[in-house]
Design an enzyme around this catalytic site. Structure first.
Site, PDB file in Angstrom:
ATOM      1  N   GLU A 304       0.833  -1.211   0.000  1.00 21.81           N
ATOM      2  CA  GLU A 304       0.000   0.000   0.000  1.00 21.81           C
ATOM      3  C   GLU A 304       0.868   1.260   0.000  1.00 21.81           C
ATOM      4  OE1 GLU A 304      -4.384  -0.454   1.698  1.00 21.81           O
ATOM      5  OE2 GLU A 304      -3.136   0.595   3.136  1.00 21.81           O
ATOM      6  N   HIS A 333       8.810 -26.591   0.853  1.00 22.16           N
ATOM      7  CA  HIS A 333       8.183 -27.725   0.168  1.00 22.16           C
ATOM      8  C   HIS A 333       7.076 -27.267  -0.780  1.00 22.16           C
ATOM      9  CE1 HIS A 333      10.289 -30.791   2.597  1.00 22.16           C
ATOM     10  NE2 HIS A 333      10.375 -29.758   3.432  1.00 22.16           N
ATOM     11  N   LYS A 447     -13.212   1.417  -2.675  1.00 25.45           N
ATOM     12  CA  LYS A 447     -14.190   1.709  -1.610  1.00 25.45           C
ATOM     13  C   LYS A 447     -15.383   2.439  -2.207  1.00 25.45           C
ATOM     14  CE  LYS A 447     -11.184   2.213   2.434  1.00 25.45           C
ATOM     15  NZ  LYS A 447     -10.647   3.145   3.427  1.00 25.45           N
TER      16      LYS A 447
HETATM   17  O1  PA5 Z   1      -3.271   1.615   6.023  1.00 25.53           O
HETATM   18  C1  PA5 Z   1      -4.349   2.143   5.884  1.00 25.53           C
HETATM   19  O2  PA5 Z   1      -4.494   3.381   5.928  1.00 25.53           O
HETATM   20  C2  PA5 Z   1      -5.604   1.316   5.669  1.00 25.53           C
HETATM   21  O3  PA5 Z   1      -5.292  -0.047   5.581  1.00 25.53           O
HETATM   22  C3  PA5 Z   1      -6.578   1.515   6.836  1.00 25.53           C
HETATM   23  O4  PA5 Z   1      -5.967   1.137   8.022  1.00 25.53           O
HETATM   24  C4  PA5 Z   1      -7.854   0.696   6.607  1.00 25.53           C
HETATM   25  O5  PA5 Z   1      -8.435   1.022   5.383  1.00 25.53           O
HETATM   26  C5  PA5 Z   1      -8.851   0.948   7.726  1.00 25.53           C
HETATM   27  O6  PA5 Z   1      -9.194   2.306   7.792  1.00 25.53           O
HETATM   28  P1  PA5 Z   1      -9.911   2.895   9.066  1.00 25.53           P
HETATM   29  O7  PA5 Z   1      -8.958   2.872  10.214  1.00 25.53           O
HETATM   30  O8  PA5 Z   1     -10.299   4.297   8.711  1.00 25.53           O
HETATM   31  O9  PA5 Z   1     -11.113   2.048   9.343  1.00 25.53           O
END
Ligand code: PA5
Length: 478
Positions: A304, A333, A447
């Site tokens: 990410e 394996h 999203k």
């Molecule tokens: O790293 C990130 O920003 C995302 O993975 C968020 O943690 C994830 O989308 C969850 O978001 P939120 O904390 O707003 O529920």
């Protein structure tokens, strides 16, 4: 630093051995020292970018200061955890992505591998679950094994707008209400200080929920060392001060701008060089079941943070390499054949452990069967370590790049070091690539499409666009 003695800390130092990345070991397939040296200025720039922007909330770099600025928060977490351990039989985290992968990983790393199956007297704390999906079968399975009124639910969401987490919240809140439970008695929020939907829910309850703050400048995937990870860890009885001390220690080990002195910068530089050579796959292979889920946490951190379409200048770069999880020895394996003989498109990072949490002797037996008899008299630790070394060696002999992160043992202090090193490595690599490490525009688009499909207000035009997308053609459905 006041955590244990200086000697102990140095015995517990996490190190990186990158010999098997270099041409001295790999010949023409390796990185030449001159190549690494020629990255000196760029690596220094990356180091300086991170050093100069440390702690800046507007750049989402608040995570660098977490080892230092949480004394009052840690005290509050420890006091809350003590109450939770006394009062509740179960502790359930509701969250996803950065709000879940850290808590699961630390649980797996530092607690008994069958923690929930242990008798209460050996566990010492509540049974522990992290729900990070919206698979109805999994939710039902959770409800089948917990007693909601005896459960503390920790809803972790910075935005309070994440469909998955809020769906779980709605289901749990409904169940608790029907059982006559006052929601703030059984639910703790970890969320933004003042914004977001969990704050709105709390306001509707007159501010009665216990709340921990997910700081403004800390993004989800960099949040394990704030209340997101620290509260669940403390409820499990994990030494959270040790985790933070480990992070601070690693920070001190990474205080110089040289790839020969700074382990996180070394890893970032190696990853960057191999990216420029078109090695697109970045395998993380811990040789420890306790560290298995580090690979999940790391995959999110790396993917990410670095998978980005454009750089800071707006140039299309489609940056990033694909992180792959692997477990030693299990995946020897299944995957290692490919790593040794397949395309030259991977860098393997091993995590090795010098001293495992317990020892297990292999008894003598089957002496007349040489394939089996030779094992007797050794220990399982010797075997797993030998297989780890042998795999690294075999990869090297096949001209495949690999390096090893060495952990003296797995404890809160070494885990804190490892997490902070991988975070710094990611930050340095993002700086080398000149990209925004801390946004995630690609995820946001997915999203929005989900909101449109479920008819959320404000997403009508996206829904219309999706409805008029070309018909799927039957001929491509087999
Ligand atoms: O790293 C990130 O920003 C995302 O993975 C968020 O943690 C994830 O989308 C969850 O978001 P939120 O904390 O707003 O529920």
């Amino acid at each position: 630093m006041g955590y244990k003695t200086k000697e102990w800390r140095s015995e517990m130092r996490v190190t990186v051995d990158f010999n098997y990345m270099m041409s001295e070991s790999l010949g023409k397939n390796g990185i030449k020292k001159s190549e690494l040296n020629s990255l000196k200025d760029k690596a220094e720039d990356a180091f300086n970018y991170v050093a100069l922007n440390r702690g800046k909330d507007d750049l989402y770099m608040g995570w660098t200061e977490l080892p230092y600025n949480q004394d009052a928060i840690v005290a509050d977490i420890l006091a809350t955890a003590k109450e939770v351990r006394k009062k509740f039989k179960y502790f359930v985290v509701l969250g996803i992505g950065g709000s879940a992968l850290g808590p699961i990983m630390a649980f797996n790393a530092l607690k008994h591998l069958h923690y929930n199956e242990l008798p209460q007297k050996d566990r010492g704390g509540p049974k522990f679950y992290v729900e990070d999906n919206v698979d109805p079968v999994r939710m039902q399975a959770l409800l089948d094994v917990i007693e909601p009124e005896k459960t503390c639910f920790n809803v972790i969401s910075k935005s309070g707008a994440t469909s998955e987490t809020m769906t779980q919240y709605l289901i749990i809140a409904d169940i608790l209400k029907k059982k006559g439970v006052n929601l703030p008695d059984n639910i703790i929020f970890t969320t933004d200080a003042s914004r977001g939907n969990l704050i709105k829910i709390d306001n509707a309850f007159g501010g009665k929920f216990k709340k921990f703050v997910l700081p403004d400048g800390v993004g989800g995937r960099f949040s394990e060392l704030c209340p997101v990870g620290l509260l669940p860890a403390a409820v499990l009885g994990i030494d959270i001060k040790g985790m933070l001390a480990g992070a601070a220690y690693m920070d001190s080990l990474c205080s110089r701008p040289s790839v020969y002195k700074n382990p996180a910068l070394a890893c970032a530089a190696l990853q960057y060089i191999t990216m420029t050579q078109g090695k697109n796959i970045n395998v993380l292979m811990p040789y420890s079941d306790n560290l298995k889920l580090i690979a999940d946490w790391y995959c999110q951190l790396w993917a990410e943070s670095l998978g980005k379409a454009v750089d800071f200048k707006g140039k299309v770069v489609n940056a990033g390499t694909t992180p792959v999880k692997s477990l030693g020895v299990t995946d020897q394996h299944s995957q290692v054949q490919l790593y040794i003989e397949g395309p030259f498109d991977k860098v393997i990072t091993f995590i090795s452990v010098e001293k495992y949490g317990c020892e297990m002797k292999i008894p003598h037996g089957c002496e007349d069967i040489p394939d089996v008899g030779f094992l007797g008299g050794h220990t399982m630790q010797e075997l797993i370590q030998a297989e780890n070394k042998a795999t690294a060696y075999a990869l090297m002999r096949a001209g495949r790049m690999n390096y090893t992160i060495n952990m003296p043992e797995i404890n809160a202090f070494t885990l804190g070091q490892l997490l902070f090193m991988l975070e710094l490595q990611t930050a340095y690599t993002g700086a080398l690539l000149n990209i925004d490490t801390y946004n995630q525009p690609g995820v946001e688009n997915g999203k929005k499409a989900t909101f449109a499909l479920l008819g959320k207000k404000g997403y009508e035009s996206q829904k219309a666009e999706m409805d008029t997308a070309p018909e799927l053609d039957d001929k491509y459905i087999v």
